[in-house]
Design a protein around this motif. Structure first.
Motif, PDB file in Angstrom:
ATOM      1  N   ARG A  64       1.394   4.611  -7.761  1.00  0.00           N
ATOM      2  CA  ARG A  64       0.848   4.432  -9.119  1.00  0.00           C
ATOM      3  C   ARG A  64      -0.278   3.407  -9.139  1.00  0.00           C
ATOM      4  O   ARG A  64      -1.232   3.530  -9.915  1.00  0.00           O
ATOM      5  CB  ARG A  64       1.964   3.998 -10.067  1.00  0.00           C
ATOM      6  CG  ARG A  64       2.969   5.094 -10.399  1.00  0.00           C
ATOM      7  CD  ARG A  64       3.874   4.683 -11.554  1.00  0.00           C
ATOM      8  NE  ARG A  64       4.696   3.534 -11.226  1.00  0.00           N
ATOM      9  CZ  ARG A  64       5.913   3.587 -10.732  1.00  0.00           C
ATOM     10  NH1 ARG A  64       6.467   4.767 -10.473  1.00  0.00           N
ATOM     11  NH2 ARG A  64       6.609   2.498 -10.460  1.00  0.00           N
ATOM     12  N   ALA A  65      -0.158   2.390  -8.279  1.00  0.00           N
ATOM     13  CA  ALA A  65      -1.157   1.309  -8.274  1.00  0.00           C
ATOM     14  C   ALA A  65      -2.435   1.698  -7.544  1.00  0.00           C
ATOM     15  O   ALA A  65      -3.475   1.053  -7.735  1.00  0.00           O
ATOM     16  CB  ALA A  65      -0.558   0.069  -7.628  1.00  0.00           C
TER      17      ALA A  65
ATOM     18  N   ARG B 128       0.833  -1.203   0.000  1.00  0.00           N
ATOM     19  CA  ARG B 128       0.000   0.000   0.000  1.00  0.00           C
ATOM     20  C   ARG B 128       0.873   1.261   0.000  1.00  0.00           C
ATOM     21  O   ARG B 128       2.067   1.188   0.231  1.00  0.00           O
ATOM     22  CB  ARG B 128      -0.931   0.002   1.216  1.00  0.00           C
ATOM     23  CG  ARG B 128      -1.928  -1.139   1.245  1.00  0.00           C
ATOM     24  CD  ARG B 128      -2.942  -0.944   2.352  1.00  0.00           C
ATOM     25  NE  ARG B 128      -2.357  -1.117   3.666  1.00  0.00           N
ATOM     26  CZ  ARG B 128      -2.447  -2.231   4.393  1.00  0.00           C
ATOM     27  NH1 ARG B 128      -3.084  -3.288   3.916  1.00  0.00           N
ATOM     28  NH2 ARG B 128      -1.901  -2.299   5.606  1.00  0.00           N
TER      29      ARG B 128
ATOM     30  N   ALA C 234       5.764   2.891  -6.730  1.00  0.00           N
ATOM     31  CA  ALA C 234       4.973   1.827  -7.362  1.00  0.00           C
ATOM     32  C   ALA C 234       3.612   1.694  -6.701  1.00  0.00           C
ATOM     33  O   ALA C 234       2.581   1.534  -7.381  1.00  0.00           O
ATOM     34  CB  ALA C 234       5.729   0.503  -7.288  1.00  0.00           C
ATOM     35  N   ALA C 235       3.572   1.782  -5.370  1.00  0.00           N
ATOM     36  CA  ALA C 235       2.301   1.690  -4.658  1.00  0.00           C
ATOM     37  C   ALA C 235       1.419   2.890  -4.963  1.00  0.00           C
ATOM     38  O   ALA C 235       0.191   2.757  -5.097  1.00  0.00           O
ATOM     39  CB  ALA C 235       2.557   1.595  -3.158  1.00  0.00           C
TER      40      ALA C 235
END
Length: 314
Positions: free
Chosen positions: A307-308, A266, A304-305
């Motif tokens: 963007r996700a 997260r 990365a979290a």
């Protein structure tokens, strides 16, 4: 008093739940499955102090609550600006914003938008999570809240807020130096969040090894040095030793909330915690090598979290 819990996650959900259980008028702001569960089944708190479930008023739109006396502002730091704008419709002339967020910069952001006189700086000490929608799990025996006026001195409004909190069975205190309250928590919280996240180790595991114990101590010392540049004298080496002693008294299996978020993929409060130490230290000419390396090491996963993430989390 009428309360709005802006961000009904682990911290907001727990303290808001205690207030609602005491019979106070509380509206919870949440999103998605958590909001649906609150409306369908109520708020369930599993706590070392006793479990309870109660029906609650929950919404995704703060404006529906109407004017309130206190906003318990408990969103993640990366949602501060968006959430601060969203609470504007509920603010009356004397509405207080009780900021229980992690970090040392959120109060000034709130003050810039809504005025410093509204803002109360606070520090909480609690280990809690949201294991499933509608459920708050409080895992440790402590759940404390200290607060103070961000600008000026405490008055009748602040004393009334304290009465609501203590009347709900919350271990709360009202101090006369809100900035010190916030930085004292940061001295403890930020190094723990940073080091547990990068090592993925519990408090007990960190303290069991000289290398990681020293890393943690160096991180605490960096925060104390940066605090001094912000006009907050935490006590130097004595404060560092006291913080380490406090860590030694925690349950060995305890993990930080940022670590839990990091391990689950997260979003994490990277910029508000180690990032703030690096940024403030650089501006003041104070070296912060531990936080700088940890911030760099966690950045790829944090981005990365981010963007996700479909929507920001409270």
């Amino acid at each position: 008093m009428r309360w709005l819990v802006m961000g009904a996650g682990a911290t907001g959900g727990y303290f808001g739940g205690r207030l609602a259980r005491a019979g106070l008028d509380v509206t919870f702001v949440a999103r998605g499955a958590h909001l649906a569960a609150l409306n369908a089944h109520g708020l369930q708190v599993r706590s070392t102090a006793g479990d309870f479930t109660l029906p609650v008023v929950a919404t995704n739109d703060p404006a529906t609550a109407g004017p309130v006396d206190v906003v318990l502002f408990a969103v993640k730091s990366y949602d501060t600006e968006q959430a601060a704008a969203a609470i504007a419709p509920v603010l009356g002339k004397r509405t207080a914003i009780l900021c229980v967020q992690n970090g040392v910069e959120n109060e000034d952001r709130l003050a810039a938008l809504h005025g410093a006189a509204r803002v109360l700086g606070a520090a909480t000490r609690i280990e809690a999570t949201v294991p499933e929608p509608g459920v708050i799990a409080h895992m440790s025996p402590f759940a404390r809240l200290a607060f103070g006026a961000w600008s000026g001195v405490a008055g009748d409004r602040e004393r009334a807020i304290l009465a609501d909190l203590t009347g709900a069975g919350i271990e709360a205190t009202l101090g006369d130096d809100a900035r010190r309250i916030v930085w004292e928590k940061f001295l403890f919280l930020c190094p723990v969040a940073a080091v547990t996240s990068v090592t993925r180790a519990s408090i007990g595991d960190l303290l069991a090894h000289e290398e990681t114990r020293t890393l943690l101590r160096d991180a605490v010392a960096e925060v104390a040095a940066v605090a001094a540049t912000q006009g907050v004298q935490l006590g130097g080496e004595a404060a560092v030793a006291a913080s380490m002693a406090m860590l030694a008294g925690l349950p060995p299996a305890m993990r930080s909330s940022m670590q839990r978020d990091h391990e689950a993929g997260r979003r994490i409060e990277l910029d508000a915690l180690p990032g703030a130490v690096v940024r403030l230290g650089r501006a003041a000419g104070v070296p912060t090598p531990v936080h700088r390396v940890i911030h760099a090491a966690l950045t790829p996963a944090a981005l990365a979290a981010e963007r996700a993430a479909v929507t920001p989390r409270a």
